[in-house]
Design a protein around this motif. Structure first.
Motif, short mmCIF file in Angstrom:
data_model
loop_
_atom_site.label_atom_id
_atom_site.label_comp_id
_atom_site.label_asym_id
_atom_site.label_seq_id
_atom_site.Cartn_x
_atom_site.Cartn_y
_atom_site.Cartn_z
N GLN B 85 -8.29 12.43 5.90
CA GLN B 85 -8.19 10.99 5.54
C GLN B 85 -8.86 10.03 6.48
O GLN B 85 -9.60 9.15 6.21
N TYR B 86 -8.91 10.50 7.72
CA TYR B 86 -9.42 9.57 8.70
C TYR B 86 -10.20 10.21 9.93
O TYR B 86 -10.45 9.51 10.84
N ASN B 173 0.37 -1.01 7.78
CA ASN B 173 -0.06 -1.18 6.41
C ASN B 173 1.06 -1.58 5.53
O ASN B 173 2.14 -1.01 5.44
N ARG B 211 -2.09 2.33 -1.20
CA ARG B 211 -2.99 1.15 -1.45
C ARG B 211 -3.76 1.21 -2.57
O ARG B 211 -4.25 2.06 -3.13
N GLU B 213 -5.61 -1.77 -3.44
CA GLU B 213 -6.96 -2.64 -3.22
C GLU B 213 -7.24 -2.33 -1.95
O GLU B 213 -6.75 -2.02 -0.80
N GLY B 214 -8.77 -2.61 -1.92
CA GLY B 214 -9.33 -2.56 -0.30
C GLY B 214 -9.65 -0.98 0.04
O GLY B 214 -9.44 -0.30 -0.83
N GLU B 215 -9.74 -0.97 1.27
CA GLU B 215 -10.12 0.35 1.70
C GLU B 215 -9.06 0.87 2.93
O GLU B 215 -8.90 0.08 3.45
N HIS B 216 -8.78 2.16 2.88
CA HIS B 216 -8.21 2.66 4.02
C HIS B 216 -8.54 2.31 5.46
O HIS B 216 -10.00 2.56 5.55
N LEU B 217 -7.73 1.73 6.21
CA LEU B 217 -8.22 1.42 7.63
C LEU B 217 -7.71 2.51 8.74
O LEU B 217 -6.32 3.14 8.43
N GLU B 290 -2.15 8.29 -6.96
CA GLU B 290 -2.76 7.61 -7.83
C GLU B 290 -2.06 7.10 -8.91
O GLU B 290 -2.19 5.86 -9.07
N GLU B 320 -1.92 -5.68 -0.36
CA GLU B 320 -2.89 -4.65 -0.85
C GLU B 320 -2.51 -3.30 -1.28
O GLU B 320 -3.27 -2.41 -1.67
#
Lengths: 392, 392
Positions: B85-86, B173, B211, B213-217, B290, B320
């Motif tokens: 993921q990261y 988050n 999440r 909306e938006g992107e994983h940080l 999902e 988000e």
């Protein structure tokens, strides 16, 4: 970054027994060191049936967050069993399900122990209790555990002090590490003292069901219910990995201990509480325990006989139940040093020193007979006898 | 007997939210008060398959006592997922499985917090963290949580003090209670300060996977790995009742935290660790998540739309991801009083006051959109709008 630790953890080091158990895991070693129940008795099939049944029902809440106190029907089952076994009338409201009974010790430390408080513990004492309670930094005061229970003269001396302990920890049946039990007279004498001196006892009872000789005795909790927290566990009679223990508490403790439980981990696994309860509904626990008792009892006799044969002159306890037996070696033998020799001869035990809060007694050792069959026990004790002869 | 408690528990009272949740359980009430995941997504059938599979194998040790650190393949799975993921390269040796991530907070309090130590917490902050850490009696210092993360000016003021906090707690988050997240810039700025001032952050991340909306940080743990303990949990993405969380720790913390875990409850339930691991092998976690995300995202939009329609002029956050949204009511409305009116109109929420360590902010409220469908959300917010009009 620069490490930092709270004062209570600054000096904490890994448990000695963890290290011993690692060494003893070598498959060539006959190990009497572990404290594990015999896995031959784990009810795999019955738990598979119970798991499926619980998961087929989508409205039992088995997968959702659950009550901090525990699954109500399981608490009721435990209350009913106390009535059936000892005629104790207890409310399920006074029972909290814990993540193994080890967690009960942590919760009681949290709620009750200030740094420096005196806390009486039988000696030798259960290492897990010493570890859990040490986090809260009490001043442990050892009271010798004799063949019939706590040494009352030592207890009275401690309780005569003006600032005496408010808490006492003990395992009343087939104690870990010694296998010793409190006699009925000793239980009564301890109960009297708890009431007279306003002391709370943590009565830990993980092995009580595993009696293979003699008669069941009432818990001290029956004799002084307001002064005792009675701990129980399914780990030794059904399955350890579920981590299902409980505490039976007097009313005055319930609320704060429940808050401590919530702060610690919200609640105990709700799924396995339902699975275990379903198992208990569909199976006869007493029959199951009878099978374990029979085998452990035979293995204990095998160990006693082998000790008489291969370790003449060595003193040992004669437990009426449970999993452990305690050796008293000749005064000049250091069991730590004996362990190093023994491991080379492929036999392992736990040296007794870590079980003492006054660590000057070096010539004791704990042996478990739960995990090995009779032939293996004979061979292991034979090796131990050789090792002792070597050292003598 | 005369009750007694440790000083740390003398003043502890039951949580306000527990009381609220009891009231909100009336089936006539539309409750946005709970923090429960939607049970429609619990994988009953798949977990039944996994349980059966684990129990059919008698040599996997699934029912025996197990390692304090957790089930090795599950720890490996978590490490692999951080990489996927990261791009984080972490060793499973730095991952400890906890009894829900709530337990990680207790363990960190045990190992790190002395009475009176300064401890920075975002404000409003997660109530479970306040409860768990309060046991160790730190001096909480609030730092406002803004729309883009921690208020850096407030943080800098606190860190400029000579005796500043060595610990900082935050949910990066979709925070509980506000739904707010730290921006990438804010994460970088916080990471810099952790390193510069030698501060350890507890980065709690139970909702990060949810999440919509938006992107994983990247977690702050990726930016300052030696200064962050990253907490994770399977409760919100697979199943809460299993109580399976974890902590990813820097090397310097591993040994003492493992000892604290052992003292607290020996180890986390080994059976459900193997069941969950088997489930993760046989099912696609990303597909499962999902489905949850899609529904929670729709429900969040429904709540936003209903708030715009029925509660005009009321400010609220726009999460988000996650499960919660935060209302800011007009200054003179006391959300505690509003709750009493709302419950009569059969709608419930959590007043915001308990989430503050400086408890003078009275006009906020937490709403969860996770547990109700879109029509129910519309009806509930309609009722809430009526209640607010009444009070205004």
């Amino acid at each position: 970054m620069q490490p930092f630790f709270a004062q209570r953890f600054a000096k904490v080091e890994p448990s000695f027994i963890r290290e011993i158990l690692k060494v003893a895991m070598n498959p060539d070693v006959i190990s009497f060191a572990g404290g594990l129940p015999n896995p031959a008795f784990f009810p795999h099939e019955q738990l598979a049936v119970a798991s499926t049944k619980v998961l087929q029902n989508h409205s039992n809440g088995a997968l959702q967050y659950a009550a901090t106190e525990g699954f109500a029907p399981l608490r009721q089952y435990i209350a009913d069993r106390y009535f059936k076994q000892y005629g104790m009338q207890v409310s399920p409201d006074n029972i909290l399900i814990t993540n193994g009974s080890q967690q009960a010790l942590d919760l009681l430390g949290k709620v009750l122990v200030n740094e420096g408080d005196n806390l009486i513990i039988e000696e030798p004492g259960y290492l897990g209790a010493i570890q859990a309670l040490s986090v809260y930094q009490p001043n442990f005061q050892g009271v010798a555990l004799n063949d019939d229970g706590l040494d009352l003269a030592e207890l009275d001396t401690l309780l005569a002090e003006p600032n005496h302990a408010r808490m006492l920890y003990g395992v009343t049946n087939f104690q870990n590490p010694t296998g010793l039990s409190y006699s009925l007279e000793n239980r009564q004498a301890v109960a009297e003292r708890l009431i007279k001196h306003d002391v709370l006892m943590i009565e830990d009872n993980p092995y009580g069901e595993l009696r293979f000789e003699g008669e069941h005795l009432p818990p001290i909790a029956k004799l002084a219910p307001d002064n005792v927290v009675l701990l129980g566990s399914f780990s030794k009679v059904v399955v350890p990995s579920f981590r299902l223990g409980w505490m039976l508490m007097p009313d005055w403790l319930c609320q704060k201990v429940t808050i401590a439980k919530q702060a610690s981990d919200l609640h105990t696994n709700g799924f396995v509480q339902q699975v275990l309860h379903s198992y208990l509904q569909e199976n006869d626990l007493d029959e199951h325990i009878e099978r374990i008792r029979t085998v452990y009892g035979r293995q204990k006799v095998a160990m006693e006989n082998a000790l008489l044969k291969y370790c003449p002159g060595i003193e040992f306890t004669r437990p009426e139940g449970g999993m452990f037996l305690w050796l008293k070696l000749p005064q000049h033998i250091n069991a730590m040093e004996l362990f190093d020799v023994a491991i080379k001869e492929n036999v392992a035990f736990v040296p007794g020193q870590p079980f003492y809060v006054r660590p000057d007694i070096l010539n004791t050792a704990r042996l478990s007979y739960a995990g090995a069959d009779e032939a293996t026990i004979e061979e292991g004790i034979k090796r131990l006898g050789r090792v002792i002869s070597q050292v003598l």
